[in-house]
Every structure is written in structure tokens, then in C-alpha cells.
Design an enzyme around this catalytic site. Structure first.
Site, PDB file in Angstrom:
ATOM      1  N   ILE A 153      10.355 -44.724 -21.144  1.00  0.00           N
ATOM      2  CA  ILE A 153       9.985 -44.656 -19.714  1.00  0.00           C
ATOM      3  C   ILE A 153       9.346 -45.980 -19.292  1.00  0.00           C
ATOM      4  O   ILE A 153       9.657 -46.518 -18.231  1.00  0.00           O
ATOM      5  CB  ILE A 153       9.033 -43.475 -19.406  1.00  0.00           C
ATOM      6  N   ARG A 170       8.145 -35.449 -26.856  1.00  0.00           N
ATOM      7  CA  ARG A 170       8.465 -34.197 -27.546  1.00  0.00           C
ATOM      8  C   ARG A 170       9.699 -34.358 -28.420  1.00  0.00           C
ATOM      9  O   ARG A 170      10.662 -34.991 -28.028  1.00  0.00           O
ATOM     10  CB  ARG A 170       8.781 -33.126 -26.496  1.00  0.00           C
ATOM     11  N   ASN A 216      -1.645 -37.051 -28.579  1.00  0.00           N
ATOM     12  CA  ASN A 216      -1.742 -37.810 -27.327  1.00  0.00           C
ATOM     13  C   ASN A 216      -3.154 -37.892 -26.736  1.00  0.00           C
ATOM     14  O   ASN A 216      -3.463 -38.820 -25.996  1.00  0.00           O
ATOM     15  CB  ASN A 216      -0.741 -37.252 -26.308  1.00  0.00           C
ATOM     16  N   HIS A 270       3.229 -28.569 -15.095  1.00  0.00           N
ATOM     17  CA  HIS A 270       4.545 -29.077 -15.443  1.00  0.00           C
ATOM     18  C   HIS A 270       5.144 -28.183 -16.525  1.00  0.00           C
ATOM     19  O   HIS A 270       4.461 -27.785 -17.438  1.00  0.00           O
ATOM     20  CB  HIS A 270       4.377 -30.505 -15.981  1.00  0.00           C
TER      21      HIS A 270
HETATM   22  P1  A3D Z   1       8.380 -43.434 -26.084  1.00  0.00           P
HETATM   23  O1  A3D Z   1       9.696 -44.084 -25.883  1.00  0.00           O
HETATM   24  O2  A3D Z   1       8.039 -42.948 -27.460  1.00  0.00           O
HETATM   25  O3  A3D Z   1       7.242 -44.456 -25.607  1.00  0.00           O
HETATM   26  C1  A3D Z   1       5.888 -44.255 -25.834  1.00  0.00           C
HETATM   27  C2  A3D Z   1       5.294 -45.593 -26.154  1.00  0.00           C
HETATM   28  O4  A3D Z   1       3.879 -45.433 -26.286  1.00  0.00           O
HETATM   29  C3  A3D Z   1       5.792 -46.182 -27.489  1.00  0.00           C
HETATM   30  O5  A3D Z   1       6.375 -47.458 -27.267  1.00  0.00           O
HETATM   31  C4  A3D Z   1       4.529 -46.266 -28.339  1.00  0.00           C
HETATM   32  O6  A3D Z   1       4.499 -47.407 -29.186  1.00  0.00           O
HETATM   33  C5  A3D Z   1       3.463 -46.348 -27.267  1.00  0.00           C
HETATM   34  N1  A3D Z   1       2.133 -45.980 -27.741  1.00  0.00           N
HETATM   35  C6  A3D Z   1       1.781 -45.049 -28.659  1.00  0.00           C
HETATM   36  N2  A3D Z   1       0.456 -45.037 -28.817  1.00  0.00           N
HETATM   37  C7  A3D Z   1      -0.049 -45.973 -27.971  1.00  0.00           C
HETATM   38  C8  A3D Z   1      -1.357 -46.437 -27.686  1.00  0.00           C
HETATM   39  N3  A3D Z   1      -2.415 -45.916 -28.307  1.00  0.00           N
HETATM   40  N4  A3D Z   1      -1.495 -47.408 -26.764  1.00  0.00           N
HETATM   41  C9  A3D Z   1      -0.429 -47.946 -26.135  1.00  0.00           C
HETATM   42  N5  A3D Z   1       0.849 -47.561 -26.378  1.00  0.00           N
HETATM   43  C10 A3D Z   1       1.018 -46.593 -27.287  1.00  0.00           C
HETATM   44  O7  A3D Z   1       8.192 -42.195 -25.101  1.00  0.00           O
HETATM   45  P2  A3D Z   1       8.744 -42.031 -23.610  1.00  0.00           P
HETATM   46  O8  A3D Z   1       8.551 -43.293 -22.869  1.00  0.00           O
HETATM   47  O9  A3D Z   1      10.076 -41.394 -23.659  1.00  0.00           O
HETATM   48  O10 A3D Z   1       7.723 -40.898 -23.076  1.00  0.00           O
HETATM   49  C11 A3D Z   1       6.352 -41.217 -22.894  1.00  0.00           C
HETATM   50  C12 A3D Z   1       5.526 -39.969 -22.601  1.00  0.00           C
HETATM   51  O11 A3D Z   1       5.957 -39.385 -21.382  1.00  0.00           O
HETATM   52  C13 A3D Z   1       5.610 -38.860 -23.637  1.00  0.00           C
HETATM   53  O12 A3D Z   1       4.331 -38.282 -23.823  1.00  0.00           O
HETATM   54  C14 A3D Z   1       6.529 -37.838 -22.989  1.00  0.00           C
HETATM   55  O13 A3D Z   1       6.333 -36.529 -23.473  1.00  0.00           O
HETATM   56  C15 A3D Z   1       6.112 -37.977 -21.562  1.00  0.00           C
HETATM   57  N6  A3D Z   1       7.061 -37.477 -20.557  1.00  0.00           N
HETATM   58  C16 A3D Z   1       6.537 -36.797 -19.509  1.00  0.00           C
HETATM   59  C17 A3D Z   1       7.363 -36.311 -18.525  1.00  0.00           C
HETATM   60  C18 A3D Z   1       6.779 -35.570 -17.366  1.00  0.00           C
HETATM   61  O14 A3D Z   1       7.494 -35.139 -16.502  1.00  0.00           O
HETATM   62  C19 A3D Z   1       5.359 -35.370 -17.276  1.00  0.00           C
HETATM   63  C20 A3D Z   1       8.748 -36.506 -18.604  1.00  0.00           C
HETATM   64  C21 A3D Z   1       9.245 -37.208 -19.683  1.00  0.00           C
HETATM   65  C22 A3D Z   1       8.388 -37.687 -20.670  1.00  0.00           C
END
Ligand code: A3D
Length: 321
Positions: A14, A83, A96, A176
Site C-alpha cells: 500500500i 493478514r 501491529n 471495518h
Molecule cells: P506490506 O506490504 O507488508 O507493508 C507493510 C510494511 O510495513 C512493510 O514494508 C514492512 O517492512 C513495514 N513495517 C513493518 N514494521 C514496521 C515498523 N515498525 N516501522 C515502519 N515500517 C514497518 O503490507 P500492506 O502494505 O499490504 O498492508 C499494510 C497494512 O494495511 C496491513 O496491516 C494490512 O492489514 C492493512 N490493510 C488495511 C486495510 C483497511 O481497509 C483498513 C486494507 C488493506 C490492508
């Protein structure tokens, strides 16, 4: 006038997509932060090299140093872990919550005036914890979920009616995920509410019930298909819509996770999805929708689910009590 500064905390799927959209829309200069410095720097450099092709001048930097987010106008948080298939959102809590604590401290120290949009799951509890840990004003800390949930709902409805997504509006409330509350009577095609469309025989109650169920499980459907990771295009677009409303003082009324102070069903002190006006002061207003008995029951079920995750957070982190 100086360009706005946008800090993206988390440079994963994201985070990278947010940086791409923000750069293409020239929303501001972008700082991409991740604990994995190489990921943040690599994506920032790749995007900087794309900028001459799409012809925009946003500066994009990657970092793992919080000092670089100094003075950010907007922070969008995706740091954490997504997830995995079969994993419930609440299972993510332990992992988290620790991440959110670090992020909150970084923002409090370096960008305390920012408008902060949290995306990290479990959303409603993480945004609540973020506000508590950071001590930022609640009107400057929101969660992104409702824009995404209502976009999914709109897409499924447009597909059902075989009409443009632009003419479909959908209203959702509550937490959500599985307990999200779709407000059918406020969801419309060209202003005509769904119950009227059922009477007009454009669809049936059963088909709408199935669409609501699919919307509630929309995140899981994508997790299953991808097999590795979760949705990222629609979540990123949704957060950019919220950030844009703040930066341009558009006063859009968007469903966001906001800290309620009694506006809906008398709920106070919790972050739950509600229609909120986002302008240059952050959350400027929350619509005090009066719920019908069945909607109120669904909303309170959703609130109870959020409360349960918050109780788990408080158990793990006594400073949140
Ligand atoms: P992902 O591609 O794994 O990216 C997360 C990033 O966070 C990775 O690059 C990690 O290295 C980095 N990270 C981990 N720990 C830390 C830290 N302490 N400080 C800084 N960076 C860190 O995940 P994503 O981008 O696909 O999703 C990110 C989050 O959004 C997850 O928790 C998902 O569950 C959430 N999400 C929420 C929704 C909603 O509608 C609310 C939808 C989709 C995903």
C-alpha cells in the site's frame, strides 16, 4: 508556496502504491519510511526515475530515519503486517500494536501537526491506539476503512445494475470488516435509494443481501485470491481521497474511522466508522445519523467487536488503559 509534505510510514504494497498515486497527482513531496531502508529507498528511487516520464515534480525520498518526516502535513500509516490467508484481523493485534507504538512516537516527535491517516489493521483499534500513544488531537487522527468498504459496495452495486460506478453512492458505518454496517436506505443510484430500486424491480432483496455479505468479506476475498498479502490498489486510492480532502480543504464527507463523542447511538471515546467532513482542520464534523432499530443493533454489534479488540490491546499494553 511550498509544496505539501506527505510522509508514508510503511513502504510495502500500500505504501508504494500511495507514493505512486501521490507523485502522479503531485499532491506534495513524499517521504517513504520503512524499517527496511532498502525497500523505502529503492521504491523512492524507482518512482523518482518514473517522474520524468509522467512529468511531475514531487520529490520522493526513502528513509528509515524518523527525523526525515519532520514537519509533514499528512502521515499515512501502513506499517505493520498484513493478514495471511485464514488469519483473522484480530490475530494481527499483538504484532501491529508494537509497530503502531513506534510510529506514534515518531510522529509525535517529528510531525505533531500532521493529519494522520491510519490503514494498519485491525483498523479501528489501531487508530484508537495511535491517537492514545501519540496524544495528537483526535480530529487530526483518522482511520481509512469506510471509503474502501463503500467503494467495494459501490462497485458490486454498479455491477448488479450494469451502470456507471460514478452514479452509485453507498453509505457504510461501524467497524471495518465483518461487522461493517451498510446503510441500504442511504445508498443510491442517481439519488434513488436501494429500497426503491427493489420496488422498481431493478434487483431483489436477496441479491442486495448477497452484495452486502460480499462487501463485508471483501478484504478476505482478495487475500484468498492473492495468496500472499492483501488488497492494496483500492486501499491506497481511498486514503489518497481522504488526504486530498484535507490538503485542499475540500470538506468531503467521507466514511472514516473517527473518534466518536456521542454523534451516533451515543457512542463515546471509541474510533468507529462514521460519515465525517474532512477539511483543513481535520475532522470538522461527524454526521449524527439517527439509526433505525435494526441498523442500531448492527452498529452496536460492530462497536462491541471494536471494544473487544481494544480490551485485548489494553491487556497487552497497560499504558492504553
Ligand atoms: P506490506 O506490504 O507488508 O507493508 C507493510 C510494511 O510495513 C512493510 O514494508 C514492512 O517492512 C513495514 N513495517 C513493518 N514494521 C514496521 C515498523 N515498525 N516501522 C515502519 N515500517 C514497518 O503490507 P500492506 O502494505 O499490504 O498492508 C499494510 C497494512 O494495511 C496491513 O496491516 C494490512 O492489514 C492493512 N490493510 C488495511 C486495510 C483497511 O481497509 C483498513 C486494507 C488493506 C490492508
Amino acid at each position: 508556496m511550498a509544496r505539501a509534505k506527505i510522509a508514508l510510514i510503511g513502504a510495502g504494497m500500500i505504501g508504494g502504491t500511495l507514493a505512486h498515486i501521490a507523485a502522479r497527482e503531485e499532491l506534495g513531496d513524499i517521504v517513504l519510511f520503512d524499517i527496511f531502508e532498502g525497500t523505502a529507498k529503492g521504491k523512492a528511487l524507482d518512482l523518482s526515475e518514473a517522474a520524468p516520464v509522467f512529468g511531475k515534480d514531487s520529490k520522493i525520498r526513502g528513509t528509515s530515519d524518523y527525523a526525515e518526516i519532520a514537519g509533514a502535513d499528512v502521515c499515512i500509516i501502513t506499517a505493520g503486517f498484513p493478514r495471511k490467508p485464514g488469519m483473522d484481523r484480530s490475530e494481527l493485534i499483538g504484532k501491529n500494536l508494537g509497530v503502531i507504538k513506534q510510529v506514534a512516537e515518531g510522529i509525535k516527535e517529528h510531525a505533531p501537526k500532521a493529519f494522520v491517516i491510519c490503514i494498519t489493521n485491525p483498523l479501528d483499534a489501531m487508530v484508537w491506539a495511535l491517537q492514545k500513544f501519540s496524544g495528537l488531537q483526535p480530529r487530526k487522527v483518522v482511520g481509512m476503512a469506510g471509503v474502501l468498504d463503500s467503494a467495494r459496495f459501490r462497485y458490486f452495486l454498479a455491477d448488479e445494475f450494469q451502470c456507471s460506478v460514478e452514479d452509485v453512492h453507498a453509505s457504510v458505518l461501524g467497524g471495518h470488516g465483518d461487522t461493517m454496517v451498510p446503510l441500504i436506505r442511504y445508498s443510491t443510484v442517481n439519488g434513488v435509494p436501494i429500497p426503491d430500486l427493489i420496488k422498481m424491480k431493478w434487483t431483489t432483496q436477496e441479491r442486495i443481501d448477497a452484495i452486502v455479505e460480499r462487501t463485508r468479506k471483501g478484504g478476505g476475498e482478495i487475500v484468498k485470491l492473492l495468496g500472499n498479502g492483501s488488497a492494496f490498489y483500492a486501499p491506497a486510492e481511498s486514503a489518497i481521497e481522504m488526504a486530498t480532502s484535507y490538503l485542499r480543504d475540500k470538506k468531503r464527507i467521507l466514511p472514516c474511522a473517527v473518534r466518536l463523542s456521542g454523534q451516533i447511538a451515543g457512542v463515546r471515546g471509541l474510533y468507529v466508522g462514521a460519515p465525517a467532513m474532512i477539511g483543513s482542520r481535520g475532522v470538522e464534523k461527524v454526521m449524527n445519523i439517527r439509526l433505525k432499530a435494526d441498523e442500531r443493533e448492527m452498529f452496536m454489534t460492530s462497536v462491541a467487536a471494536v471494544e473487544k479488540i481494544i480490551a485485548d490491546c489494553q491487556e497487552m499494553e497497560p499504558s492504553l488503559r
